[in-house]
Design a protein around this motif. Structure first.
Motif, PDB file in Angstrom:
ATOM      1  N   GLU A 137      -6.778 -36.070  -0.901  1.00  0.00           N
ATOM      2  CA  GLU A 137      -6.165 -36.078  -2.235  1.00  0.00           C
ATOM      3  C   GLU A 137      -4.664 -35.826  -2.155  1.00  0.00           C
ATOM      4  OE1 GLU A 137      -6.511 -33.525  -6.408  1.00  0.00           O
ATOM      5  OE2 GLU A 137      -8.130 -33.436  -4.924  1.00  0.00           O
ATOM      6  N   GLU A 191      -3.020 -38.997  -0.702  1.00  0.00           N
ATOM      7  CA  GLU A 191      -3.024 -40.058  -1.716  1.00  0.00           C
ATOM      8  C   GLU A 191      -1.973 -39.800  -2.795  1.00  0.00           C
ATOM      9  OE1 GLU A 191      -7.021 -40.002  -3.066  1.00  0.00           O
ATOM     10  OE2 GLU A 191      -7.834 -40.985  -1.274  1.00  0.00           O
ATOM     11  N   LYS A 192      -1.786 -38.543  -3.155  1.00  0.00           N
ATOM     12  CA  LYS A 192      -0.790 -38.203  -4.171  1.00  0.00           C
ATOM     13  C   LYS A 192       0.613 -38.520  -3.668  1.00  0.00           C
ATOM     14  CE  LYS A 192       0.526 -34.415  -7.279  1.00  0.00           C
ATOM     15  NZ  LYS A 192       0.256 -32.997  -7.654  1.00  0.00           N
ATOM     16  N   CYS A 193       0.878 -38.210  -2.398  1.00  0.00           N
ATOM     17  CA  CYS A 193       2.186 -38.518  -1.820  1.00  0.00           C
ATOM     18  C   CYS A 193       2.430 -40.026  -1.809  1.00  0.00           C
ATOM     19  CB  CYS A 193       2.271 -37.981  -0.393  1.00  0.00           C
ATOM     20  SG  CYS A 193       2.343 -36.175  -0.263  1.00  0.00           S
ATOM     21  N   GLN A 238       3.016 -41.442  -5.411  1.00  0.00           N
ATOM     22  CA  GLN A 238       4.332 -41.132  -5.968  1.00  0.00           C
ATOM     23  C   GLN A 238       5.480 -41.561  -5.043  1.00  0.00           C
ATOM     24  OE1 GLN A 238       4.889 -37.271  -7.731  1.00  0.00           O
ATOM     25  NE2 GLN A 238       2.719 -37.030  -8.228  1.00  0.00           N
ATOM     26  N   GLY A 289       3.985 -28.827  -4.886  1.00  0.00           N
ATOM     27  CA  GLY A 289       4.261 -30.041  -5.633  1.00  0.00           C
ATOM     28  C   GLY A 289       5.726 -30.405  -5.703  1.00  0.00           C
TER      29      GLY A 289
END
Length: 413
Positions: free
Chosen positions: A166, A169-171, A174, A182
Motif C-alpha cells: 500500500e 502504491e501510494k508513492c 502520487q 506522509g
C-alpha cells in the motif's frame, strides 16, 4: 568474441586473450544499469538492424570507460548467427560533452551503485507507463522488460506484505517519495519481512526521485537483508541469554546490577526499593530431598517473585537461594503490605518420616536514594538489613533505615 589487436587495446585486454575469455570479460563488466539496454541493442542487430550504442564499462584495470559499439549481422553466414562490429573508446568524447551530459553520467554512476547494492532495481517511466529493469536477481518476474506499471504493482504482493504494498502504491500513484508521516521527500526507505513465498526473509526497499538519477522517473529498489536481520536477532538472543540465570530464568547477578545502575542513572529523581531475599531452611531441602527438589524450589520461588512484580520491576538471582527484587515508584504505605504478601506466599511446608519443617523467606530492604545511589551501596544496605532479619528469628523483613537504636525493623509474618 574474436577481436583484433585494435579492439583489444580499446577494451584494455591483453593480446592473445581467448575469444571465450574476451567475451566473458566484456559481458561481465557492462554496467548493470545498461545490461537491459545492451540486450535490446543485440536483439536489434540480430533482427537485421544496424546498431550504434555508447555505454559505461569497467575496464580490467578498474577504471570506468565509455565504449561505443557499432555492429551489424553478417547475413552471408549460414552456420548460425554472426555479428560483426567495432569497439571505440569514447570516454574522452563523452566527458567533454555539454553539461547536461554530465548529469547523465552522474545518473549512470548512481544507478550502478544501486545495482551493486540491491538485488532488484527498477525504473518506473511514467511517461511510457512501464517499468524497466536495471538489475534483477530476485524473483523471475523482475526480469521482464517494459513491464506495465499496473502489472508491476500487481506482482508485488508475492513477497511484499499488504501494508508495505500500500505504501509503495501510494508513492507511485502520487509520483512522490513519501516518508512514514506522509511528507514528500527525495527518497524513502524501510525494512519489511517478506510474505507469501518469501515469508521467511527480510528486505529493504528504497524509493527514490533523486533528480541526479532521473528528472521524472521513479526508482524502486529491493535488497535482501535477511542475513543482517538474522544476525541482529542472533545477537539479541545471545545478549538475552547472557543476562539470564540458567536455572530460574530471571536476571543473573551481572545483568541485574547493570540494569539497576542504568535505571538510577537514567531516572535519578525516581524513588525505588531493593529487596534482598534469602530462603530460610533451604539447605534442609537439599539434604533431605536432594538437589533436584532444591532446584525446583528455586524455580518456583523465581516464578512467584515475578508474579508479584510489575512489568517495570525486575527480579534477579544472585546465587544459591539469594534473590533480589528491584521495585520502582512504590508508595510508602504499600511497602509493608507488599513485602508481607511476598513472605507469606513463599512459605512452604515439607515433611518426611523423620521431621517436618517449613521453608520461609527473610528480606532486607534498602531505599533509593535515601540508603544509596548505586547497586553496590544499595546491595550493601539491603544485606545488612537481611542479616538483621535473620538474626531476629527469620521469616520476616527488616528495613535498613529502621536499624538505628530503638528500632525493631519488620515484624514476623
Amino acid at each position: 568474441m574474436y577481436c583484433d589487436d585494435t579492439a583489444l587495446i580499446a577494451l584494455g585486454v591483453a593480446p592473445g586473450t581467448s575469444p571465450e575469455k574476451c567475451y566473458t570479460m566484456w559481458q561481465e563488466n557492462i554496467f548493470s544499469s545498461h545490461v537491459a539496454e545492451m540486450q535490446r541493442h543485440i536483439c536489434a542487430i540480430m533482427a537485421g538492424e544496424q546498431g550504434d550504442i555508447t555505454y559505461p564499462w569497467k575496464s580490467p584495470t578498474g577504471s570506468t570507460m565509455y565504449l561505443r559499439s557499432i555492429g551489424v549481422r553478417d547475413m552471408s553466414y549460414q552456420k548460425g548467427v554472426r555479428l560483426v562490429g567495432t569497439f571505440q573508446d569514447a570516454t574522452s568524447v563523452v566527458f567533454s560533452e555539454q553539461i547536461s551530459r554530465h548529469a547523465y553520467l552522474k545518473s549512470d554512476f548512481l544507478l550502478q551503485i544501486l545495482a551493486d547494492t540491491f538485488e532488484a532495481v527498477h525504473v518506473i517511466q511514467f511517461d511510457k507507463g512501464c517499468v524497466m529493469p536495471v538489475r534483477a536477481v530476485m524473483p523471475l518476474f523482475w526480469k521482464e522488460s517494459g513491464l506495465d506499471i499496473a502489472r508491476y504493482l500487481g506482482l508485488l504482493p508475492s513477497f511484499v506484505p499488504p501494508k508495505d504494498c500500500e505504501a509503495i502504491e501510494k508513492c507511485v500513484a502520487q509520483r512522490r517519495a513519501l516518508d512514514k508521516n506522509g511528507n514528500f521527500v527525495t527518497r524513502c526507505s524501510w525494512n519489511f519481512k517478506g510474505s507469501a513465498i518469501e515469508k521467511d526473509r527480510w528486505y529493504n526497499v528504497l524509493i527514490s526521485l533523486d533528480p541526479n538519477v532521473s528528472k521524472d522517473d521513479m526508482i524502486i529498489a529491493f535488497r535482501d537483508i535477511s542475513e543482517v536481520e538474522n544476525n541482529k536477532h542472533a545477537v539479541s538472543t545471545l545478549r538475552h541469554t547472557s543476562e539470564i540465570d540458567g536455572l530460574t530464568k530471571v536476571f543473573n547477578r551481572t545483568a541485574i546490577e547493570q540494569k539497576i545502575n542504568a535505571h538510577i542513572s537514567e531516572n535519578p529523581d525516581e524513588t525505588s526499593l531493593v529487596l534482598l531475599l534469602d530462603l530460610d531452611n533451604f539447605k534442609a531441602v537439599n539434604d533431605m530431598f536432594g538437589h533436584i527438589e532444591g532446584d525446583n524450589l528455586l524455580i518456583e520461588t523465581a516464578e512467584k517473585l515475578e508474579h508479584f512484580c510489575r512489568s517495570t520491576d525486575k527480579v534477579g538471582r544472585l546465587g544459591g537461594d539469594e534473590f533480589i527484587i528491584f521495585l520502582r515508584s512504590v508508595k510508602e504505605k504499600d511497602i509493608d503490605p507488599l513485602v508481607s504478601r511476598i513472605i507469606e506466599q513463599l512459605r512452604k511446608k515439607y515433611s518426611n518420616p523423620e521431621d517436618d519443617f517449613e521453608v520461609t523467606a527473610s528480606i532486607g530492604i534498602a531505599h533509593y536514594p535515601r540508603d544509596g545511589a548505586s547497586f553496590s551501596k544499595l546491595y550493601h544496605c539491603a544485606d545488612i538489613a537481611l542479616y538483621d532479619a535473620k538474626r531476629r528469628g527469620k521469616n520476616r523483613y527488616s528495613r535498613y533505615r529502621d536499624m538505628s537504636p530503638g528500632k525493631n525493623g519488620g515484624q514476623p509474618v
